[in-house]
Design an enzyme around this catalytic site. Structure first.
Site: not given
Ligand SMILES: *Cc1c(COP(=O)(O)O)cnc(C)c1O
Length: 405
Positions: A146, A231, A260
């Site tokens: 994700f 990520d 985040k």
């Molecule tokens: C939440 C998330 C994203 C996307 O972040 P947004 O601020 O919602 O666009 C990307 N990678 C990971 C691992 C995430 O948990």
């Protein structure tokens, strides 16, 4: 005692339904206040927030130091665009680069933008530094990933709910099973720009790769001349008891994607962080964002980085995580089929015999605990790092109760 059938809550939810696109299926609770690990709904009922906006609230609701930094900046300057310099962005970039042990920071807003930026940087690096043929660059990604919701990103998701109906999809991505370093090695060829993975897959249900996986990915990326992009948007910034989830294996990726919690629970702040030999490939005009690096975001982000630099939140997450793991492990076989815990982050697989993840989340709501289901049978717990051990104990008691009804 108030319940979710009270008119205040129902009226607000019904009014929302009239005008809000249905891209979410929220729990039937309307929050109006938050403090630390607790939120209060419009009827005055309090709930322990064990989701923390998917880890965007690592420091809890309304952390005084973050609020103070934001308030102070609100009165001075909020937005300049990058057409000018502002006096907050430099200090934020310097502090974040130091936290990451890297040279350069490229500030964006949402996580998805950081991922998109990472993809652009990896491709530019492949063409300009590695010498990959034009438009041939490939990025290796993991099944179950994700990385956000843009069209390019959902194009390399293998979750039909995320991608189906939104094609055509951008080419240039190669899938491998998560946790299998040999599969990555086999997928790499001369046109591979990068390996892009979550060190722990959050949305997938806090899926932790086998010990040694991240080290193996690091070693083979180095050996094969491929960028390792981590990520850490959900796993990073203290959540797992270390600054980054990669720290658990003593591994440093080439590129960190952050988001985040970087925004302190106040506004979206994301960043790509890497050394000059990688991030330096981007030239003026090739990439940007109207809001990226704005002084309000930089002031909040700087405060967040300063709080992480002390190590206090990481230590707390590690200790409370052990505490939580011991209690959750005791539920296995009692309505729970499996538990995965990394720091203060847990995936709890619910036995279908006691209900779906959503049903468990609704029962928890009725008992004053907010949790979120993911992929049907899993509950994800990501309490604010300011939560107390006794609060976790109480929450696990509520979980034990709803699993035995
Ligand atoms: C939440 C998330 C994203 C996307 O972040 P947004 O601020 O919602 O666009 C990307 N990678 C990971 C691992 C995430 O948990």
């Amino acid at each position: 005692m108030s319940t979710s059938t009270d008119t205040g809550t129902l009226r607000i939810i019904t009014a929302e339904d009239d005008h809000l696109a249905h891209n979410y299926h929220p729990l039937p609770v309307v929050i109006s206040r938050g403090e630390g690990a607790w939120v209060t709904d419009v009827e005055g009922k309090r709930y322990l927030d064990l989701l923390s906006a998917y880890s965007a609230l690592n420091f809890g609701h309304g952390h005084p130091a973050i609020l103070a930094a934001a308030r102070e900046q609100l009165d001075r300057l909020t937005l300049t665009s990058r057409a000018y310099h502002n006096d907050r962005l430099g200090p934020f970039a310097a502090a974040l680069a130091e936290l990451c042990g890297k040279d350069l920071v490229l500030p964006m807003n949402t996580g998805a933008e950081a991922v998109e930026t990472g993809i652009k940087v990896a491709r530019a690096w492949a063409y300009r530094v590695k010498g990959v043929a034009p438009d041939a660059a490939k990025i290796v990604v993991a099944n179950g990933n994700f990385h956000g919701r843009t069209t390019t990103i959902v194009g390399f998701s293998d979750d039909p709910v995320a991608y189906e109906g939104f094609g055509p999809y951008a080419p240039g991505f190669v899938h491998v099973p998560f946790g299998d370093a040999a599969a990555i090695e086999a997928a790499i060829d001369e046109s591979t720009a990068a390996v892009l993975i979550e060190p722990i897959q959050g949305e997938a249900g806090v899926v932790i790769p086998p010990e040694g996986y991240l080290r193996a990915v690091r070693e083979l990326c180095t050996a094969r001349g491929v960028l390792f992009i981590a990520d850490e948007i959900q796993s990073g910034l203290g959540r797992v008891g270390t600054t980054f989830a990669c720290d658990r294996e003593g591994v440093v990726p080439d590129v960190y994607l952050l988001g985040k919690a970087l925004g302190g629970g106040i506004l979206p702040v994301s960043a790509v962080v890497a050394n000059r030999d990688v991030l330096g490939v981007i030239r003026p005009g090739e990439h940007g964002s109207t809001f990226g690096g704005n002084p309000l975001a930089a002031a909040v982000g700087l405060q967040v980085v300063e709080m992480l630099a002390s190590g206090e939140f990481q230590t707390r997450a590690a200790a409370l995580g052990e505490h939580l793991a011991a209690r959750l492990d005791a539920l296995v076989g009692h309505g729970v089929t499996a538990v995965r815990v990394a720091g203060l982050w847990a995936g709890v697989d619910i036995d279908p015999a006691v209900g779906t993840g959503r049903e468990v989340a609704e029962r928890m709501l009725a008992r004053g605990v907010l949790v979120k289901d993911t992929h049907g049978q899993t509950i994800r717990l990501a309490p604010p790092l300011v939560v107390r051990g006794t609060e976790l104990d109480w929450a696990v008691e509520q979980l034990r109760h709803v699993l035995t009804v």
